[in-house]
Design a protein around this motif. Structure first.
Motif, PDB file in Angstrom:
ATOM      1  N   ALA A 265       0.829  -1.211   0.000  1.00 18.97           N
ATOM      2  CA  ALA A 265       0.000   0.000   0.000  1.00 18.97           C
ATOM      3  C   ALA A 265       0.860   1.256   0.000  1.00 18.97           C
ATOM      4  CB  ALA A 265      -0.932  -0.011   1.215  1.00 18.97           C
ATOM      5  N   ALA A 266       1.979   1.196   0.755  1.00 17.87           N
ATOM      6  CA  ALA A 266       2.878   2.361   0.775  1.00 17.87           C
ATOM      7  C   ALA A 266       3.493   2.599  -0.606  1.00 17.87           C
ATOM      8  CB  ALA A 266       3.976   2.150   1.822  1.00 17.87           C
ATOM      9  N   ARG A 267       3.878   1.487  -1.267  1.00 17.15           N
ATOM     10  CA  ARG A 267       4.425   1.644  -2.626  1.00 17.15           C
ATOM     11  C   ARG A 267       3.367   2.190  -3.582  1.00 17.15           C
ATOM     12  NH1 ARG A 267       6.843  -3.378  -1.311  1.00 17.15           N
ATOM     13  NH2 ARG A 267       5.188  -4.485  -2.424  1.00 17.15           N
ATOM     14  N   ASP A 268       2.123   1.683  -3.447  1.00 15.50           N
ATOM     15  CA  ASP A 268       1.047   2.185  -4.306  1.00 15.50           C
ATOM     16  C   ASP A 268       0.805   3.663  -4.046  1.00 15.50           C
ATOM     17  OD1 ASP A 268       0.788  -0.317  -5.377  1.00 15.50           O
ATOM     18  OD2 ASP A 268      -0.917  -0.896  -4.114  1.00 15.50           O
ATOM     19  N   ARG A 269       0.816   4.039  -2.746  1.00 11.84           N
ATOM     20  CA  ARG A 269       0.624   5.459  -2.431  1.00 11.84           C
ATOM     21  C   ARG A 269       1.751   6.295  -2.998  1.00 11.84           C
ATOM     22  NH1 ARG A 269      -0.926   3.298   2.623  1.00 11.84           N
ATOM     23  NH2 ARG A 269       1.138   3.738   3.482  1.00 11.84           N
ATOM     24  N   GLN A 270       2.978   5.753  -2.896  1.00 14.05           N
ATOM     25  CA  GLN A 270       4.118   6.501  -3.432  1.00 14.05           C
ATOM     26  C   GLN A 270       4.013   6.654  -4.942  1.00 14.05           C
ATOM     27  OE1 GLN A 270       7.886   4.756  -2.485  1.00 14.05           O
ATOM     28  NE2 GLN A 270       9.072   6.383  -3.444  1.00 14.05           N
ATOM     29  N   ARG A 271       3.632   5.534  -5.627  1.00 12.89           N
ATOM     30  CA  ARG A 271       3.487   5.628  -7.083  1.00 12.89           C
ATOM     31  C   ARG A 271       2.360   6.590  -7.453  1.00 12.89           C
ATOM     32  NH1 ARG A 271       4.899  -0.068  -7.039  1.00 12.89           N
ATOM     33  NH2 ARG A 271       2.705  -0.634  -6.769  1.00 12.89           N
TER      34      ARG A 271
END
Length: 457
Positions: A265-271
């Motif tokens: 989720a953090a990677r998705d938020r970052q992307r």
């Protein structure tokens, strides 16, 4: 004051005799002092903490038996709520093997039960009374018996003990219903029993009680553990440990899945944030580009308007004279236009280069009507070019070249055609620039892809 304390002295002796006869332990209150000050000080003395009380009892037990706690040589420090040995060491000889004591839990009785419950272990509670005649033999023959201590260690049994003269051990004796000493009890988690029990969770249960010297020998206790207690309790505790291991594994897996999900989720938020940032930057640049184009279009429109106004109002003042005979000494210049037509103009040798550019501009962009300015007050386009930040190519929209040798005629309103080297014939090439007006762009439709319309002689 000593005379006033004498009656209390007698009462203390009487009560102590009665309690010793009935083998009932009493708290150790020093009524034998010879003054009320000592009595009141003893009554006011704060009780020892559970950890300190347990530590002192183990130290006294080691001194009395000449043994050491089973893991004292490991150097584990004891603390509140932690199982650990005393810090004393066995003072034996090289010819006599060291005797060991159980690894007593140093802390409160309730803490020991909670740890045994949490760690799914059997708890062994040992209560003694120093005022009983069997106290010394029990400590020497049972608590320091290698066979009994070894069994406790092998079965990982948590051992807690104390003297009932202490507050914590006295409280434990009341809870366990101890009446005779030495006293040994075993407790562990067991499934609830009874019809009135609605809970299905295991409960900490007293498994057995052993009171008096005859019931607390090392052999009897070991036989009880081997034949009765361990076969009954260990299977249940083993199942509980397996279930606890499964729960721990499931909890760890959930934690790992949650961590992986959170990382994803953090990677998705970052992307998403990066895409949003890129999109915002793109929109910002598009807005800036749009604003720049609008400003350029406005500037080009103003420049076109100013150019058309100059053509209409002032250009005629700079055109060379037409008709009649040319003035003596004038230069005849043939102009070849991009559409193939030819014009001829007569220019005085001191005529400005502006006259040549104005003649070409008039041939390319004729204006209906007459000029409203005279030759004396007509304005050159230089100020307008500076005002609208236009170079000569952008203002005129064409270049002039001498035919031979081929050389560009640079625009300079202060130079004469003679100084600029204009003679014979010249050719005109349109310049395709974004800021050149729409009327000029319309005339350059036949140009080459390089932005110029060129016709050789």
């Amino acid at each position: 004051m000593s005379l006033l304390a004498y009656p209390f002295h007698i009462l203390s002796a009487i009560f102590r005799f009665i309690f010793q006869t009935l083998r009932i332990p009493i708290p150790n209150v020093p009524l034998s002092s010879l003054s009320f000050g000592g009595l009141f000080a003893a009554l006011r003395a704060p009780p020892l903490e559970a950890h300190t009380e347990a530590e002192r009892w183990v130290r006294a037990l080691e001194e009395e038996t000449g043994a050491r706690s089973s893991s004292s040589e490991t150097g584990i420090s004891t603390g509140a709520g932690e199982a650990g040995p005393s810090s004393l060491r066995q003072r034996g000889t090289a010819h006599q093997p060291e005797r060991v004591l159980p690894d007593f839990f140093i802390g409160a009785y309730e803490d020991a039960l909670r740890i045994a419950q949490r760690e799914l272990r059997i708890a062994c509670i040992v209560l003694v009374s120093a005022e009983h005649d069997d106290d010394g033999p029990f400590k020497r023959e049972v608590l320091s018996d290698p066979a009994f201590v070894g069994m406790l260690e092998r079965e990982n049994i948590l051992v807690w003990g104390g003297d009932v003269r202490g507050r914590e051990a006295w409280s434990a004796a009341q809870k366990l219903g101890a009446t005779t000493y030495p006293f040994v009890a075993f407790a562990a988690l067991q499934p609830p029993r009874g019809l009135n029990t609605s809970s299905t969770s295991p409960l900490m249960t007293v498994l057995s009680r052993h009171q008096g010297r005859a019931s607390t020998t090392s052999a009897l206790l070991r036989d009880h553990l081997t034949t009765s207690l361990l076969p009954r309790v260990n299977p249940f505790l083993a199942r509980q440990r397996a279930q606890a291991a499964e729960r721990e594994l499931a909890r760890r897996l959930r934690a790992e899945q949650d961590a992986a999900f959170e990382a994803s989720a953090a990677r998705d938020r970052q992307r998403a944030e990066e895409r949003e940032m890129v999109e915002r930057e793109k929109q910002r640049k598009e807005r800036e580009e749009e604003e720049r184009r609008e400003q350029e279009e406005i500037a080009a429109a103003k420049a076109d308007s100013a150019r058309e106004a100059w053509r209409r109002d002032a250009r005629a003042a700079f055109l060379p004279p037409t008709g009649g005979s040319p003035a003596p000494g004038s230069v005849r210049v043939g102009i070849r236009l991009p559409n193939g037509s030819r014009n001829t103009v007569a220019l005085a040798r001191d005529a400005s280069v502006l006259s040549l550019f104005a003649a070409v501009d008039a041939a390319l962009h004729p204006v209906d009507g007459t000029s409203s300015s005279s030759g004396t007050d007509a304005e050159t386009p230089d100020a307008l070019m500076h005002e609208h930040a236009l170079g000569p190519d952008e203002w005129w929209g064409f270049k002039i070249f001498n035919s031979y040798p081929r050389r560009a005629v640079e625009y300079d309103s202060t130079r004469s055609v003679q100084d600029a080297g204009v003679e014979g014939s010249v050719s005109v090439e349109l310049v395709s620039l974004e800021r050149v007006g729409s009327a000029r762009s319309a005339t350059s439709g036949d140009g080459d892809e390089d932005g110029y319309d060129t016709e050789d002689e």
